[in-house]
Enzyme design. Sequence first.
Site, PDB file in Angstrom:
ATOM      1  N   SER A 170     -29.211 -10.586 -71.082  1.00 51.35           N
ATOM      2  CA  SER A 170     -29.217  -9.236 -71.664  1.00 51.35           C
ATOM      3  C   SER A 170     -30.498  -8.989 -72.453  1.00 51.35           C
ATOM      4  O   SER A 170     -30.509  -8.347 -73.494  1.00 51.35           O
ATOM      5  CB  SER A 170     -27.991  -9.046 -72.575  1.00 51.35           C
ATOM      6  OG  SER A 170     -26.803  -9.111 -71.827  1.00 51.35           O
ATOM      7  N   SER A 188     -25.177  -5.122 -70.188  1.00 47.47           N
ATOM      8  CA  SER A 188     -24.719  -5.831 -68.995  1.00 47.47           C
ATOM      9  C   SER A 188     -23.723  -6.931 -69.283  1.00 47.47           C
ATOM     10  O   SER A 188     -22.549  -6.807 -68.932  1.00 47.47           O
ATOM     11  CB  SER A 188     -25.909  -6.412 -68.205  1.00 47.47           C
ATOM     12  OG  SER A 188     -25.430  -7.093 -67.053  1.00 47.47           O
ATOM     13  N   GLU A 189     -24.155  -8.025 -69.939  1.00 50.70           N
ATOM     14  CA  GLU A 189     -23.330  -9.230 -69.882  1.00 50.70           C
ATOM     15  C   GLU A 189     -22.054  -9.158 -70.713  1.00 50.70           C
ATOM     16  O   GLU A 189     -21.051  -9.781 -70.369  1.00 50.70           O
ATOM     17  CB  GLU A 189     -24.177 -10.435 -70.250  1.00 50.70           C
ATOM     18  CG  GLU A 189     -25.262 -10.620 -69.208  1.00 50.70           C
ATOM     19  CD  GLU A 189     -26.077 -11.871 -69.382  1.00 50.70           C
ATOM     20  OE1 GLU A 189     -25.683 -12.899 -68.819  1.00 50.70           O
ATOM     21  OE2 GLU A 189     -27.101 -11.807 -70.072  1.00 50.70           O
ATOM     22  N   ALA A 190     -22.078  -8.404 -71.789  1.00 49.29           N
ATOM     23  CA  ALA A 190     -20.849  -8.276 -72.569  1.00 49.29           C
ATOM     24  C   ALA A 190     -19.717  -7.709 -71.731  1.00 49.29           C
ATOM     25  O   ALA A 190     -18.542  -8.040 -71.944  1.00 49.29           O
ATOM     26  CB  ALA A 190     -21.085  -7.386 -73.783  1.00 49.29           C
TER      27      ALA A 190
END
Length: 973
Positions: A710, A883-885
Amino acid sequence: MKLSKIWLNINGADRMVVCNPEKDSLAEVLRRIGLTSVKVGCGTGVCGSCSVILNGKVIRSCTKKLKAVEEYSKIITLEGIGTPGNLHPLQVAWMNYGAIQCGFCTPGFIVSAYALLLENNNPTREEVRDWFQKHRNVCRCTGYKQLVDAVIAAAKVVRGEAKIEDITFQPSKDGGCYGKPLVRPSALAKVTGLADYGDDIELKMPAETLHAAIVQPRVAHHAKILKIDTSEAEKMPGVVKVITYKDIKENGGTNQMAEANLHERSTVTLPSRKILCEDKIFRYGDVVALAIADTQDHARAAAAKVKVEIEQLPEYLNYLDAVMPDAIRVHDDTPNLFCQQPVLKGAALDDASKVADIIDNSAYSAEGSFYSTREPHLSIEGCTVQAYFDEDDFLTIHCKSQGLYTSISRIGNSIGVPREKLRIVQNFTGASFGWSTNAGDLCLVGAAAVAVKGPVALSLTYEEHQHFSGKRCPCHSNGRVACDENGKITAAEFDFGMDHGAYSWGGDHVIEKQVRFTFFPYYLPHVAGLTRAANTNHTFGTAYRSYGSPQAYTLSEALMDMLAEKAGIDPFEFRWRNIAREGQTNINSHPFKEYPMEEMMNIMRPYYEKAVTEAKAADTPEKKRGVGIAWGGFNVTEGGTDQCTITLELAPDNMIVKYDTWQEMGQGGDVGSLMVTLEALKPMGVTPERIRLAQNDSKICPDSGMSAASRSHYMNGNATKLAAEKLMDAMRKDDGTYRTYDEMVTEGIETRYEAKYSCTATPGITRLNPNTGIGDPTPAYTYVLNLAEVEVDTATGKTKVLRFVCVYDVGKIGNIDAVNGQAYGGISHSIGFALSEDYSDVKKHTNIASSGVPYIKDIPDEIILIPHETYRNDGPFGSSGASEAFQSSGHIAVLNAIYNACGVRIYEMPAKPEKVKAGLDILAAGGKIEPPKKYFLGSDLYEELENIKTNPVAFRGDDMFNALGDSPDERFY
C-alpha cells in the site's frame, strides 16, 4: 497437417480464414487474424474472457472448435461493437463507472453485455447478474458491482433515456481533480480491445521469435532427480534447443534466484530456489527444463517428450508435518522451521508466562485454534513473458511485474547477464494481486533468450501457471484472550505457524505481519505472541494483497467474537469497548499513527443495528440469517528503508512528462500517477491533457519501488511533490507566470528534474526488534471496519453473503473510483477466501473454477462503501495508501456471520457447504462442535519465548539496512 478454408462473417464483413478445424478453436482463429480483443485466460471455458457472439448467442470461443462452426456464421467481437472514434454506450459506461481495472476481462464482459442488451435493453440489476452468471463471465478485480452499474447506465442511453454526456465524467473547469473519478488513461485502449497484453505481444512479435515451453514433471512434491533425458525432445519438429540447468551455468549464470535474508532470526544461509531444478524437485510445480522451438505447438510437443527419472522422497504438505521432530529437512542448509518473530508487551517483557497467569485470573477468557487456507490469486491472465536483446544489447523482458527494479534484483546474476544489462518492461497486465512479485517466469524466458541468443516468448497454460506461481501462506494458529468483568481486554497470547512452502524468499518478512496486526486496532495491555515460518513441499508462499495480515485476523477477530459471547456482550459493543483511544499503544508498544476508530464505529453502528434487526426478522428454520463484524487494517510502505524516485520533464511540445515505475496491475498505477502529478502541479493550472505518462520501462524510468505494501500513492505522491516544486521553481518567472520550453532552453535552464522520497523523512520509524517485537516500522496505517450479513441454507450448508458494509479510512482519497475499486475487489476476494478458494489439492485445483473463484452470484450486489476521510500530515495531499486493508479481515466478518446465523463456527477455512452442513448436523443431533485441538507448532509458546529471551540476537536496526544498499531491492545475495 490438413487445413481447410472457411468463410465467416466477422463484425459484418465476410472474411476467409485458413485453419485446422479439428485443432483450432474459434478464439485462436480470431486472434490469429488480428482480433486480439478476444482474450484467452483459463483456456477451459470457465472465465468468459474469450466471449464472442456466434449467430446471436454468447459463446466462450476458447473451447469452440472450428469444426463446430458453420460456414458463413455471423460473429461479433469487441472490435465490431465500438471503436475509439465511435464508442458504444457500454464502452463509455465501463470507462466512467469504475468498471475498468486490469481490463483483461473487459472485452468479454462488454461483448456479453452487448448481447444482453440486444435481447433486453431494460434489464434489472438481477437480470444483469443472472446473465453474467449464465455466461460464466469472471472478473477478479472489481467485485462485479461496478460492472452492473455500467450496464444499467449504458442501457439508459440505448433506450434513448439518457445521452452519452450523461454517463461521462466531466472534470471540473477549475482543474481540481483530486478525489474525483477521473477516467484512467489506459481505459480507452482497454474498452476497445486495443490494449496488448502478454499473449497479444507474443502474437505480434517478429516472425523469427522462438517459443519456449516448460517441462514441469508433476510427478512428485519432493524427489531426487536421477536423470533428465532430452534426446527425444531434441529430435522433435521445429526444435532449436532444449535447455537444463547445465546450459544456464555454461552461459555464465548461477541458476540461482536471488533471495533476501534480512531477519536476524532467519536460519537461511543460501538462496533456496533454482531456475531449473538440478538435483531435486521440491514441489509439484517445479520446472526442470525448457524446450525452445519455432512455434508454441512444437515447443509444447517437445517438452512433453522430455523424460525425468526420479527417486521419491518424503513429502511434507503442511506446516504441522514439516516441523515434527522426525521430519527430514526440505533444504539441507536450514531446519524446516527457518524463522520466527516474537512480540512481548507489558508483563511479558519481564516474564512471558505472566501473560498466561493474567489470562487465567481474568473474569472471562476464550481460546481457539484456527487454520487459514493456501489462497490462490486466480488472476484471469497467467504467466506470459517475452525476451529479446534490444538495440543497446540489453536483455529486455516484457512481463507482468509488480516491481521492475525488484525483478532485476531477483534475477540477479542467475542467467549470465549482468544486472546493469537487464531491462524490464511491463506489458498491459491482467492483474496479479501479488504473485508477480516473484520473478521466476522472467528468469525462465531470460535463460531461454540467452541460450538461443535471440527473441523468445513463453506462455504458460493456466494449469501450468497455477502450479508454478506462489500462493498466500496457509497458517495454523493457537490463541487465547481474556477480559475483565467490564469487557475490557486484559491480556492475549498467540502462536502462528506459517507454511511458506518450498522456498524461503519473503518468509522472514511475512511473519512480521502477525505480530503487528493480531488484535489490530485494539488496546491490549499485555501480550505474548510468536510467529514462525517453515518450509514444506507445497507451492511457495508469496505476496498477496494484505500480505500476512489475513492470517492474523483469522485468529484475533474470531477470538473477539468468542470472548464477547463468554462475557455476554454484543460483539459490536465488545469491540467498541476495546478499540484503542488516543495515546494508547498497539501490541508493538507504540501509539497508533491515527485514531479514527471511534468515528468509524459510530458510522457503522446504525448499519449494524439495522442488519441485526433485519436478520432476526428474516430468519427461518430453512434459511438462517446472521451478522458478522470484523476490524481490519494494514501498514503503508515497506518501512524505514523504503524510497521512491520519479522524474518530471518539460517536453519540447510543452507537455509535462512523468517518468516512474508505478506498476499498473489494475489497481490504478496510471491514474494514480496522473492524479498526484496534477495535484502537485496545481499552481500551474495543469490539466490532464497536458500530462504524458512514461511508465514502467526500467531503461528510461527511475526506480519508484514496488506496487506493494500500500505504498505507491504515499511514496510516489511525496516524490512527485518534490519534483514538481523543482520544476515549477525553474519555470516560474518573476511575475508569477511560467516559462515555456523554448524560453527555458533560451535561458539555459534545465527542463528535467528528478526527486527521491524516503521514509526516513518520517521520524521515529524503527524495525521490529527480533527479541521483543517492539518497533514502529511504517509511517502510516489504513483502517477498515467490515460488516457481513449472510444466509445459511440449513438443508445444504451453503452460505450466501447478502450484504457487505465497509467503513474505511485511507486518508484523503486521490481517485474515488480507484480506491473503491480496490475495496470492491478486496471484499470479493475476502468472500472467496472465507467460503471457497483453495489451492491444496494439486490434482483438483488446476483452474479458477475448481479453485473456488467467486462468480457474480457469489458476491452480493449490495456492497456499501463508506469512506471516513482524515488528513495524513506526512502523506501527499493528506493521502495515505489503499488496497490491502480491503482484503485483510472481510473473510472473518463472513465467518463470524455464519456462527451468528446458525451456531457453526468454522475453525478451518474455507467454509464450504459440506463443512457447514456437518456442523449443523452435529447441533441438530444435540451434540457440540469440538474445535481443533491445539496445533503443535514446533514447541510450547512459552518454552520458545523463554528460549528467545535467554538466547537473544543482535538487533541490526535500520542503520545496518541503510548501509546495505541504496534501496531495499539491492539487499539480496
